[in-house]
Enzyme design. Sequence first.
Site, short mmCIF file in Angstrom:
data_model
loop_
_atom_site.label_atom_id
_atom_site.label_comp_id
_atom_site.label_asym_id
_atom_site.label_seq_id
_atom_site.Cartn_x
_atom_site.Cartn_y
_atom_site.Cartn_z
CG HIS A 276 -0.37 0.21 2.52
ND1 HIS A 276 0.37 -0.75 3.19
CD2 HIS A 276 -0.40 1.28 3.34
CE1 HIS A 276 0.76 -0.27 4.36
NE2 HIS A 276 0.31 0.96 4.48
CG HIS B 145 -0.16 5.88 3.92
ND1 HIS B 145 -1.47 5.83 4.33
CD2 HIS B 145 0.44 4.77 4.40
CE1 HIS B 145 -1.65 4.72 5.05
NE2 HIS B 145 -0.50 4.07 5.10
CE1 TYR C 5 12.37 2.00 -3.57
CE2 TYR C 5 11.61 0.51 -1.86
CZ TYR C 5 12.41 0.77 -2.95
OH TYR C 5 13.25 -0.19 -3.43
#
Length: 165
Positions: free
Chosen positions: A42, A44, A134
């Site tokens: 996932h 954000h 990342y």
Amino acid sequence: MTYRRQCFLCDERVRSALRAGINLARKEHPFSIDAWVLLPDHLHCIWTLPPDDADFGIRWAIIKRYVTKQCNPELKRDDWMKPSKVKRKESTLWQRRFWEHQIRDDQDFEKHVDYIHYNPVKHGLVKQVLDWPYSTFHRYVKNGVYGHDWTGICSEEQMVDVGEP
């Protein structure tokens, strides 16, 4: 979030497709990325959209569609295809929905940025925020917002308040 929490988002090919998909979306629907973290299953982010434009959905649709077209041959799981996925012309890369929150004020912004940058530690991927590549954390360090040794100030209560899909 990836479909069934598959862990492929940090793969080089997917990262490249995400970058290209973001650039494609920005051409027709501009936005800036204020904070971002990419995790295996996932991500954000905090985006700033132009005034009077709150259409996150079209931007995500463009990005997800681009990544799917680029990466689907390697990542699609035919055994997970359900009639509803076929009907909607979906693949098995992405979860159907996403969570969004409108930032209310500077304090809310800071809390969400901290949460985003602390997320790799929260998920046990690294011991310190600096070690996760990342993330916009490195840009924030370069710009003097955080020190390179920032470990996060997120308490469990703050993490619950911010929310996660």
